[in-house]
Design an enzyme around this catalytic site. Structure first.
Site, PDB file in Angstrom:
ATOM      1  N   CYS A  14      57.034  17.486  51.545  1.00  0.00           N
ATOM      2  CA  CYS A  14      56.970  16.091  52.008  1.00  0.00           C
ATOM      3  C   CYS A  14      57.754  15.903  53.310  1.00  0.00           C
ATOM      4  O   CYS A  14      58.973  16.075  53.329  1.00  0.00           O
ATOM      5  CB  CYS A  14      57.521  15.207  50.883  1.00  0.00           C
ATOM      6  N   CYS A  17      60.452  13.170  53.236  1.00  0.00           N
ATOM      7  CA  CYS A  17      61.589  13.629  52.422  1.00  0.00           C
ATOM      8  C   CYS A  17      62.570  14.417  53.282  1.00  0.00           C
ATOM      9  O   CYS A  17      63.782  14.308  53.108  1.00  0.00           O
ATOM     10  CB  CYS A  17      61.102  14.503  51.270  1.00  0.00           C
TER      11      CYS A  17
END
Length: 92
Positions: A14, A17
């Site tokens: 991600c 993230c």
């Protein structure tokens, strides 16, 4: 006396993230031991992700005394997190 716990639900693949990680490191430097910061990889810990109803990564959960106080989806700035955590720290 318990301190607030901030859990970062993330995934290694991600992009957002990866953006959240240095923000949490900055927050840890600022607040130190007043807050416990945990990281949970949703791909490795699906049970935890299901327990908290994680549908988006990153999702940040702020808890105090086992009670969820905030659930934030997406990248969240350090100053916004600090504003949410300060009152929980001061409760002690």
């Amino acid at each position: 006396m318990s301190r607030p716990v901030l859990t970062d639900f993330f995934a290694t693949w991600c992009g957002p993230c990866k953006m959240q990680t240095p923000i949490l490191e900055e927050l840890k430097e600022k607040l130190g031991e007043q807050v416990e910061i945990r990281k949970v990889d949703v791909d490795q810990n699906m049970e935890a992700a299901m327990k908290y109803g994680i549908r988006v990564v990153p999702t940040l959960i702020i808890e105090k005394d086992g009670e969820v106080k905030e659930k934030l989806e997406g990248v969240t700035r350090a100053d916004a997190l600090e504003q949410l955590l300060k009152p929980l720290i001061e409760e002690e």
